[in-house]
Scaffold this motif. Structure first.
Motif, short mmCIF file in Angstrom:
data_model
loop_
_atom_site.label_atom_id
_atom_site.label_comp_id
_atom_site.label_asym_id
_atom_site.label_seq_id
_atom_site.Cartn_x
_atom_site.Cartn_y
_atom_site.Cartn_z
N LEU A 111 2.95 4.37 1.14
CA LEU A 111 3.33 4.68 2.39
C LEU A 111 3.88 5.43 2.81
N VAL A 115 -8.97 -2.39 11.20
CA VAL A 115 -8.01 -1.64 11.61
C VAL A 115 -7.73 -1.03 13.06
N ALA A 133 -11.20 -0.38 7.58
CA ALA A 133 -11.21 0.63 8.95
C ALA A 133 -11.48 0.32 10.19
N ILE A 137 -3.71 -7.59 2.64
CA ILE A 137 -2.97 -6.56 3.51
C ILE A 137 -3.38 -4.44 2.75
N ARG A 142 -1.17 2.36 10.10
CA ARG A 142 -1.56 1.34 8.53
C ARG A 142 -0.65 -0.35 8.34
N PRO A 143 -1.44 -1.10 8.40
CA PRO A 143 -1.42 -2.49 8.13
C PRO A 143 -0.13 -2.38 7.54
N ILE A 171 0.85 -1.35 -0.15
CA ILE A 171 -0.11 0.11 -0.10
C ILE A 171 0.50 1.65 0.05
N ASP A 216 -6.39 -2.75 4.19
CA ASP A 216 -6.48 -0.92 4.44
C ASP A 216 -7.50 0.05 4.00
N SER A 217 -8.05 -0.54 2.58
CA SER A 217 -9.18 -0.15 2.27
C SER A 217 -10.59 0.17 2.38
N PHE A 228 2.19 -3.12 11.87
CA PHE A 228 1.34 -2.12 11.57
C PHE A 228 2.69 -1.22 11.24
#
Length: 263
Positions: free
Chosen positions: A94, A192, A189, A181, A209-210, A92, A185-186, A220
């Motif tokens: 980051l 998470v 939530a 992952i 964030r994962p 993802i 993340d998307s 994370f």
């Protein structure tokens, strides 16, 4: 007799997993009068690697047929000193996507042309990769006899000898970890957020964030105003399949009935 219990993969397992899912790797060979750090535009500079298949203490690499490493390795029966650098990136977006760096050090040897396709079929049975179809069509195979490997991440660096690497298996979820992952993340939530409540109090103020997922737990990346921090939440015990993984994630989040990963 005391049984050793670990909450994370060994360094050898981390390296094996990074090799299996490598999508960013470079091969540099050592030539008399030149160094592996030569500029890519200079003869003998790093060569892009399309696949890294680790088998015991050997790594089979896909490289362009017209790269100099093919010529050098073919002309040296003893092989040429070489190093493969693998960049393991988060799946993802980051602030800093690099999760770890791996260096495989050893000797590069040519693979006879008449054996490449048979070898590719053997590799594909365990490590399917579309790049193997390019053998003979712009891509060739190099065998790296590994002497040792080094892995570096936010938790430090370690050197692993070839004998230990030969016994290590990649994480059983290596093939799907990136998609899981990204999905977490998307689209989750809520999960998470529940998991973030398990983090040390001083890390809860950053953006959580994962970062990674394996049979031992979930990692994370906490993006704070004063820098980033990586933290692992271990499962109570290692998991072996998708159903165990899903149950472990739900249990860790404190909501055993919530919909979670994997789908």
């Amino acid at each position: 007799m005391t049984r050793a219990i670990t909450d994370r993969p060994s360094d050898a397992e981390v390296i094996a997993t990074a090799c299996r899912r490598a999508d960013s790797a470079m091969l540099a060979v050592e030539v008399a009068g030149r160094t592996p750090a030569s500029d890519a535009a200079h003869p003998g500079g790093p060569t892009t690697v399309g696949l890294v298949h680790l088998f015991e203490s050997q790594a089979f690499l896909l490289v362009p047929t017209d790269s100099e490493v093919i010529e050098l390795a073919s002309g040296s029966p003893e092989g040429v000193p070489a190093m493969v650098e693998i960049t393991d990136c988060a799946p993802i977006d980051l602030r800093e996507r690099v999760r770890s760096l791996v260096w495989l050090n050893g000797t590069a040897h040519a693979v006879p042309r008449d054996l490449e396709r048979d070898l590719a079929l053997e590799i594909a049975a365990d490590h399917p990769d579309g790049g193997l179809l390019d053998i003979g069509h712009g891509r060739s195979m190099i065998r790296l006899q590994v002497d040792n490997a080094v892995v570096a991440s936010s938790s430090g660096a370690a050197c692993v000898q070839a004998s230990e690497l030969a016994l290590a298996d990649p994480d059983p979820f290596w093939e799907y970890e990136g998609d899981w992952i990204a999905h977490l993340d998307s689209d989750h939530a809520d999960v998470v957020g529940q998991l973030a409540r398990k983090l040390p109090r001083d890390l809860r103020n950053g953006r959580v964030r994962p970062l990674g997922l394996d049979r031992f737990g979930i990692r994370f990346r906490v993006e704070g105003s004063d820098g980033d921090a990586d933290v692992r939440l271990p499962f109570p015990r290692p998991v072996n399949d998708v159903s165990e993984l899903s149950r472990a994630l739900r249990s860790l989040a404190g909501c055993p009935f919530m919909n979670s990963l994997p789908d």
